[in-house]
Design an enzyme around this catalytic site. Sequence first.
Site, PDB file in Angstrom:
ATOM      1  N   HIS A   1       0.861  -1.183   0.000  1.00 55.59           N
ATOM      2  CA  HIS A   1       0.000   0.000   0.000  1.00 55.59           C
ATOM      3  C   HIS A   1       0.901   1.238   0.000  1.00 55.59           C
ATOM      4  O   HIS A   1       2.008   1.208   0.541  1.00 55.59           O
ATOM      5  CB  HIS A   1      -0.927  -0.012   1.230  1.00 55.59           C
TER       6      HIS A   1
ATOM      7  N   GLU B   1      -3.480   2.918  -7.464  1.00 55.94           N
ATOM      8  CA  GLU B   1      -3.827   4.073  -6.624  1.00 55.94           C
ATOM      9  C   GLU B   1      -2.829   5.203  -6.849  1.00 55.94           C
ATOM     10  O   GLU B   1      -1.622   4.974  -6.771  1.00 55.94           O
ATOM     11  CB  GLU B   1      -3.766   3.696  -5.138  1.00 55.94           C
TER      12      GLU B   1
HETATM   13  O1  G3P Z   1      -6.464   1.933   0.512  1.00 53.43           O
HETATM   14  C1  G3P Z   1      -7.390   2.862   0.072  1.00 53.43           C
HETATM   15  C2  G3P Z   1      -6.817   4.176  -0.141  1.00 53.43           C
HETATM   16  O2  G3P Z   1      -5.500   4.410  -0.001  1.00 53.43           O
HETATM   17  C3  G3P Z   1      -7.658   5.223  -0.706  1.00 53.43           C
HETATM   18  O3  G3P Z   1      -7.954   6.046   0.361  1.00 53.43           O
HETATM   19  O4  G3P Z   1      -9.272   7.649   1.597  1.00 53.43           O
HETATM   20  O5  G3P Z   1      -8.735   8.063  -0.803  1.00 53.43           O
HETATM   21  O6  G3P Z   1     -10.354   6.287  -0.194  1.00 53.43           O
HETATM   22  P1  G3P Z   1      -9.153   7.072   0.222  1.00 53.43           P
END
Ligand code: G3P
Length: 224
Positions: A93, A141
């Site tokens: 992560h 991400e």
């Molecule tokens: O693991 C999920 C993440 O990093 C995204 O976070 O708060 O933007 O949904 P968020």
Amino acid sequence: MELPLILVNFKTYVEGTGKGALKLAKICEVVSKKFNVNIAIAPQFTDIRLISSKVKIPIFAQHIDYQEPGAFTGHISALAIKGSGAAGTLINHSERRLSLKEIKKCTEIAKKYDLISVVCSDSLMKGRNIARFDPDFIAYEDPLLIGTGEAISKVKPNSVRNFVKTISRINPEVKVLCGAGITSGEDVKRAIELGTKGVLVASSIVKATNPKKVLIEFAKAIQE
Ligand code: G3P
């Protein structure tokens, strides 16, 4: 694992710790059942065992180490994670980064102990390498969008689409999720339209005044 998937990462948010984690896990289970949508959760290590005894939805660890059981102090083993009732684990992560070499070893140990691996990647370049390690999922991400409420599926649709296409060319077995800033049902819908198999989310659920309401919105978007 059934798809599409909404994977809720509790991070170390107070609302997703201890009693709060259990409460949130139960909400996720209720919504998952009621709308017949797959929702999984990633609470902290210390909450996995209790939660797994109370709910039936899949539970993920937020990280594992690659060390085999033995003389390794302060590590979290795949064996322990599996034994505590988890079905899988996040790896790499953005808030718990690993080197490529470590990602490979963690993915291998997850497979060995029959844990579903969701490896996070912040770029297509890294994603290409990760796909060759044959994880179950890669979650794309953008760290700059995490926690902003600006959804990756809306802000960077072309990157997400391209990520999905490229990964499926390299390893068609790997399923792609996307995450960062996912806040509304519309964001979830867009993510699926871009070819992902679901979303990885955190703050919009865990820190919501009414997490159930937001989850229902997400679940309905997936049903459409
Ligand atoms: O693991 C999920 C993440 O990093 C995204 O976070 O708060 O933007 O949904 P968020």
